[in-house]
Write a protein that holds these residues in place. Structure first.
Motif, PDB file in Angstrom:
ATOM      1  N   GLY A   1      -5.066  -5.907  -7.104  1.00 48.91           N
ATOM      2  CA  GLY A   1      -6.219  -5.074  -6.782  1.00 48.91           C
ATOM      3  C   GLY A   1      -5.849  -3.609  -6.893  1.00 48.91           C
ATOM      4  O   GLY A   1      -4.880  -3.248  -7.557  1.00 48.91           O
ATOM      5  N   THR A   2      -6.610  -2.765  -6.229  1.00 48.91           N
ATOM      6  CA  THR A   2      -6.330  -1.326  -6.255  1.00 48.91           C
ATOM      7  C   THR A   2      -5.188  -1.040  -5.283  1.00 48.91           C
ATOM      8  O   THR A   2      -5.276  -1.401  -4.101  1.00 48.91           O
ATOM      9  CB  THR A   2      -7.567  -0.520  -5.857  1.00 48.91           C
ATOM     10  OG1 THR A   2      -8.629  -0.826  -6.766  1.00 48.91           O
ATOM     11  CG2 THR A   2      -7.293   0.969  -5.900  1.00 48.91           C
ATOM     12  N   PRO A   3      -4.103  -0.414  -5.755  1.00 49.39           N
ATOM     13  CA  PRO A   3      -2.990  -0.103  -4.839  1.00 49.39           C
ATOM     14  C   PRO A   3      -3.472   0.780  -3.690  1.00 49.39           C
ATOM     15  O   PRO A   3      -4.373   1.623  -3.875  1.00 49.39           O
ATOM     16  CB  PRO A   3      -1.996   0.648  -5.727  1.00 49.39           C
ATOM     17  CG  PRO A   3      -2.371   0.307  -7.134  1.00 49.39           C
ATOM     18  CD  PRO A   3      -3.843   0.048  -7.116  1.00 49.39           C
ATOM     19  N   PRO A   4      -2.905   0.622  -2.491  1.00 44.45           N
ATOM     20  CA  PRO A   4      -3.403   1.383  -1.335  1.00 44.45           C
ATOM     21  C   PRO A   4      -3.285   2.892  -1.487  1.00 44.45           C
ATOM     22  O   PRO A   4      -4.113   3.623  -0.943  1.00 44.45           O
ATOM     23  CB  PRO A   4      -2.530   0.882  -0.180  1.00 44.45           C
ATOM     24  CG  PRO A   4      -1.344   0.230  -0.807  1.00 44.45           C
ATOM     25  CD  PRO A   4      -1.791  -0.254  -2.154  1.00 44.45           C
ATOM     26  N   TRP A   5      -2.308   3.395  -2.233  1.00 45.45           N
ATOM     27  CA  TRP A   5      -2.157   4.843  -2.414  1.00 45.45           C
ATOM     28  C   TRP A   5      -3.229   5.393  -3.342  1.00 45.45           C
ATOM     29  O   TRP A   5      -3.436   6.581  -3.402  1.00 45.45           O
ATOM     30  CB  TRP A   5      -0.763   5.190  -2.943  1.00 45.45           C
ATOM     31  CG  TRP A   5      -0.320   4.308  -4.063  1.00 45.45           C
ATOM     32  CD1 TRP A   5      -0.543   4.487  -5.401  1.00 45.45           C
ATOM     33  CD2 TRP A   5       0.436   3.109  -3.939  1.00 45.45           C
ATOM     34  NE1 TRP A   5       0.003   3.454  -6.114  1.00 45.45           N
ATOM     35  CE2 TRP A   5       0.623   2.592  -5.236  1.00 45.45           C
ATOM     36  CE3 TRP A   5       0.969   2.421  -2.858  1.00 45.45           C
ATOM     37  CZ2 TRP A   5       1.335   1.417  -5.484  1.00 45.45           C
ATOM     38  CZ3 TRP A   5       1.670   1.252  -3.106  1.00 45.45           C
ATOM     39  CH2 TRP A   5       1.850   0.753  -4.403  1.00 45.45           C
ATOM     40  N   ALA A   6      -3.957   4.520  -4.057  1.00 46.33           N
ATOM     41  CA  ALA A   6      -5.021   4.957  -4.965  1.00 46.33           C
ATOM     42  C   ALA A   6      -6.407   4.710  -4.395  1.00 46.33           C
ATOM     43  O   ALA A   6      -7.407   4.976  -5.043  1.00 46.33           O
ATOM     44  CB  ALA A   6      -4.881   4.234  -6.295  1.00 46.33           C
ATOM     45  N   GLN A   7      -6.479   4.188  -3.176  1.00 45.35           N
ATOM     46  CA  GLN A   7      -7.775   3.887  -2.555  1.00 45.35           C
ATOM     47  C   GLN A   7      -8.314   5.084  -1.801  1.00 45.35           C
ATOM     48  O   GLN A   7      -7.616   5.869  -1.271  1.00 45.35           O
ATOM     49  CB  GLN A   7      -7.635   2.713  -1.596  1.00 45.35           C
ATOM     50  CG  GLN A   7      -7.307   1.449  -2.322  1.00 45.35           C
ATOM     51  CD  GLN A   7      -7.159   0.261  -1.368  1.00 45.35           C
ATOM     52  OE1 GLN A   7      -7.467   0.335  -0.192  1.00 45.35           O
ATOM     53  NE2 GLN A   7      -6.682  -0.834  -1.885  1.00 45.35           N
TER      54      GLN A   7
END
Length: 125
Positions: A119-125
């Protein structure tokens, strides 16, 4: 307008890789996610790919990036465009940590080489 102060930005770590989330949908941006990446000496990422292109701008140090089986070493000031759906792996063999700014479209999804969807990495959310 939104400002993300480096000392207030979220931090994430994964096996020798340290991410400081800068812009993202959760931090005021609607289209672009950016983060500061620190790669420890000797660190290497697991192979993965993204469903959108990704840009690396190396600030200092050196890293080796393998994209679709082709390796290139990046040095301070170099920029690299990784095309969407290209198998990607990062490594550092230098004696000092390397730092980069990384940019990609908001909502980009990651998949590991073994097919596991991250999914979307947490640093890019």
């Amino acid at each position: 307008m939104s400002v993300v102060r480096i000392n207030e930005a979220p931090h994430f770590s994964v096996e020798g890789f340290h991410f400081t989330g800068l812009t993202s949908p959760r931090r005021g941006a609607s289209e672009i996610s950016t983060w500061r990446l620190e790669v420890e000496p000797g660190a290497h990422s697991d192979p993965h790919w993204l469903d959108h292109e990704e840009i690396f701008i190396l600030l200092d140090g050196a890293i080796t990036v393998s994209v679709a089986g082709e390796s290139v070493e990046l040095h301070a000031g170099d920029a690299l465009n990784v095309p969407a759906h290209s198998l990607l792996q990062l490594s550092s063999s230098g004696e000092q940590a390397a730092h980069a700014i990384v940019c990609l479209p908001a909502g980009t999804m990651a998949t590991m080489a073994n097919g596991q969807e991250i999914g979307t990495p947490p640093w890019a959310q």
